[in-house]
Design a protein around this motif. Structure first.
Motif: not given
Length: 479
Positions: A128-134, A136-150
């Protein structure tokens, strides 16, 4: 600056005796194999000057190679975007939806277990506008990646599955490719590599004859028990060079002269910038005044494998082979050594993976050193210190020389957080703190007018010569 170790070893730092028959040609030396050996232990049949006919040009080099700003943009375009890079380890991607972030210069990547048998990698940026999606260094149990801005959303395969308020975007905007931009990724032997090129060199061709040796350590059975990142006021090339030769060991690590051979080391070179040193542990350096007395460092190593120095019938020259026999027969660390050569049981096998990784390899685990450029400042870089271990029987700990912290979880049940430390007080081993000091003082010294813009390399520093020769092939757009 972490200089506590310098005065501690003042009495033995420069007590060396002259080495008889100094290796003018280090490539000529071959470490004698034991009874149990393997093809991957043998010396490659091509010398460095055959791989790089102009290697003599790298015995005297300009200091600008390590401190100049001009190379940074070219490196990002021609080096980091075209080489295979060690991004992380399979043990951090055990289940679908597990992921880690890997940053290289200004580029940030998400590496994710996108299905039970598959790993995917994408640029860590919302389309969308270039915001980093993550972040943190690590994550677990995700089913998708969601941008925190929009709240734009992407599947684990990188497909855009949600444009919030889609109706408010024009046809032109929605006509763009809104999926995450993928990156080539290869999971191999417990390691995860990425390549930012749209047409990368095949993985097997890039690493070539080095792969059988790497495979012999079965890294897919290992897991991270320590990870430390330190921001260093030095260019990444200076940092990498500190760990790419053993010539410094007798002066930087004087305590190590009691237990390893820093001069009679096997130097092996491979295409595409890779190389290795094989050096013996469980021996006394020929620089040390007494070659036969079993000193305290050797006695400690013997004790770890169940040998008592007070009962040992031989002298220091016989300790290394005795340790190999004890480890194979008695399995003191709770693991079988089947499939490893005799020398692997004691010695440090130290490959360098071009462009930015060194490995200190042992059957029980591996010390991984990775050097990364700062995203904006060529006067800084990141030093990653990662310790891998395999699960040993009865909760036993790996050998002390691997550098595991006393409170490290060696069972693999808990993945430690990545520590971020300041250069003045890094929580690391004494040997590595000594090297860290050198990174800083090298970088400062390279700016001195006293050098008149030039530094020189010995033949014990041929690995650095190869590194610079291979680097130039990329910077000159010949690869």
């Amino acid at each position: 600056m972490a200089t506590k170790s310098k005065p501690r070893y003042a009495a033995i730092r420069f007590n060396d005796r002259p080495i008889k028959n100094v290796l003018a040609d280090p490539e000529s030396f071959v470490l004698e194999p034991g009874e149990n050996t393997a093809d991957y232990e043998e010396k490659p049949d091509r010398r460095l000057d055959e791989l790089y006919p102009d290697i003599a040009d790298y015995r005297v080099v300009s200091t600008d190679r390590f401190i100049g700003e001009a190379d940074k943009a070219i490196e990002e375009q021609r080096l980091w975007s075209r080489t295979w890079l060690l991004a992380g380890f399979s043990s951090d991607l055990k289940e679908k939806g597990d992921w880690f972030k890997f940053d290289i210069g200004p580029q940030s990547l998400i590496v994710v277990r996108s299905s039970p048998g598959d790993v995917s990698a994408f640029y860590n940026v919302c389309k969308h506008r270039g915001n980093e999606l993550v972040q943190d260094d690590f994550g677990s149990g995700f089913d998708c990646f969601t941008c925190i801005v929009h709240s734009w959303r992407y599947s684990l395969k990188g497909k855009n599955v949600r444009v919030t308020d889609r109706e408010s975007f024009s046809r032109e905007a929605l006509g763009e490719n809104l999926d995450l931009t993928p990156v080539s990724v290869r999971e191999w032997n417990g390691m995860v590599f990425v390549n930012l090129s749209e047409d990368p060199m095949p993985f097997e061709e890039y690493y070539g004859d080095l792969l059988p040796m790497l495979a012999s350590y079965r890294i897919d059975e290992m897991f991270v028990i320590k990870e430390l990142t330190v921001e260093i006021p030095a260019n990444w090339k200076t940092m990498y060079s500190v760990f790419n030769e053993t010539y410094h060991a007798h002066a930087t690590h004087p305590q190590a002269k009691l237990m390893f051979d820093d001069h009679f080391v096997q130097y092996d070179f491979y295409p595409n910038g890779h190389n290795r040193n094989l050096f013996a542990l469980g021996v006394v350096s020929e620089r040390w005044p007494d070659q036969r007395f079993i000193n305290a460092a050797l006695a400690f190593m013997m004790d770890e494998v169940g040998l008592k120095a007070s009962r040992f019938k031989g002298d220091a020259t016989q300790v290394r082979r005795a340790m190999q026999k004890a480890k194979r027969e008695n399995e003191p660390f709770g693991m079988s050594y089947e499939g490893f050569t005799d020398n692997q049981l004691t010695d440090d096998w130290n490959p360098s993976l071009f462009p930015n990784v060194t490995l200190n390899m042992h059957p029980e685990g591996i010390l991984v050193m990775r050097f990364r450029p700062h995203p904006t400042d060529p006067e800084k870089g990141f030093w990653d210190n990662i310790v891998l271990a395999r699960k040993l029987a009865d909760g036993r700990r790996p050998p002390a020389y691997m550098g595991a912290d006393p409170d490290a979880d060696v069972t693999g049940e808990t993945r430690p957080a990545r520590e971020h430390a300041d250069v003045a007080d890094p929580p690391s081993s004494e040997l590595l703190i000594q090297d860290l000091d050198n990174m800083v003082t090298f970088h400062r010294g390279l700016k001195s007018k006293g050098l008149k813009g030039k530094i020189v390399f010995s033949e014990q520093e041929r690995r650095i010569q190869q590194f610079l020769a291979e680097l130039d092939l990329y910077l000159n757009n010949e690869k």
